[in-house]
Design an enzyme around this catalytic site. Structure first.
Site, PDB file in Angstrom:
ATOM      1  N   GLY A  12       1.284  20.324  19.456  1.00 31.05           N
ATOM      2  CA  GLY A  12       2.613  19.937  19.522  1.00 31.05           C
ATOM      3  C   GLY A  12       3.703  21.069  19.463  1.00 31.05           C
ATOM      4  N   ASN A  14       4.804  22.894  22.040  1.00 29.40           N
ATOM      5  CA  ASN A  14       5.615  22.515  23.308  1.00 29.40           C
ATOM      6  C   ASN A  14       6.430  21.392  22.980  1.00 29.40           C
ATOM      7  OD1 ASN A  14       5.069  24.241  25.749  1.00 29.40           O
ATOM      8  ND2 ASN A  14       3.454  24.032  25.171  1.00 29.40           N
ATOM      9  N   HIS A 103       0.821  22.986  32.652  1.00 28.46           N
ATOM     10  CA  HIS A 103      -0.545  23.390  32.633  1.00 28.46           C
ATOM     11  C   HIS A 103      -0.598  24.812  32.305  1.00 28.46           C
ATOM     12  CE1 HIS A 103      -4.938  23.035  33.451  1.00 28.46           C
ATOM     13  NE2 HIS A 103      -4.798  24.323  34.124  1.00 28.46           N
TER      14      HIS A 103
END
Ligand code: GAR
Length: 185
Positions: A12, A14, A103
């Site tokens: 986590g 991001n 991605h």
């Protein structure tokens, strides 16, 4: 003010960068963090920031209950941040043009089912690529195939390990993902 839900399956970092960004930028609020993995560290990060969080299993994700819950909570936008399940039809339909994924490579290369985290960086290395990067894209029913919103490249050295590539990619992710989300609101 738009309400954002973040879905994540792991560490986590991001999610936390996005949470911090939207503490300063008040046109949207991170209202919820959800995970399919009850052990995911992202849940602790949410807790530490005083953000509501919830967990669900694959069945609940796929049978429409997660979609109903997000709609009930008034969520406007779903941000995937290291989230490993394929998003089902119910959620795609519940949130048209409102689901975004990141991605850790330059799609359409190195995407698709099973391509996440270090597997992506290993594949990039094995292919002898000289650059990698990030792709931020809209989510549709196929893994990593929605319309691309933003890409940014970073050079890699032949000697870089997959972990070093991951680090370079994470720097880009933390720098750009929150800003790109802001630009979409
Ligand atoms: C990120 O690098 C993200 O791009 C990747 O997982 C990592 C999660 O890191 N996502 C995928 O591979 C999706 N196919 P984080 O938990 O530290 O944010």
């Amino acid at each position: 003010m738009k309400k954002i839900a973040i879905l994540a399956s792991g560490n986590g970092t991001n999610a936390e960068a996005i949470i911090l960004h939207f503490k300063m930028v008040t046109k949207a609020k991170i209202a919820l963090v959800g995970s399919n993995n009850p052990q995911a560290y992202v849940l602790e990060r949410a807790e530490n920031h005083g953000i509501a969080h919830f967990t669900f299993d694959k069945k609940e994700f796929e049978n429409g209950s997660v979609n109903a819950f997000l709609l009930l909570k008034g969520i406007d936008m779903i941000i995937l941040a290291g989230f490993l399940l394929r998003v089902p039809e119910s959620i795609i339909q519940g949130f048209p043009n409102a689901i975004v994924n990141i991605h850790p490579a330059l799609l359409p290369k190195f995407g698709g089912k099973g391509m996440y985290g270090n597997r992506v960086h290993q594949a990039v290395k094995d292919a002898g690529e000289k650059v990698t990067g990030i792709t931020i894209h809209w989510v549709n029913e196929n893994y990593d195939e929605g319309k691309i919103i933003f890409q940014q490249e970073v050079p890699i050295d032949e000697s870089d390990t997959p972990e070093q590539i991951a680090e370079k990619v994470h720097v880009l992710e933390h720098k750009y993902y929150p800003k790109v989300i802001e630009s979409l609101i």
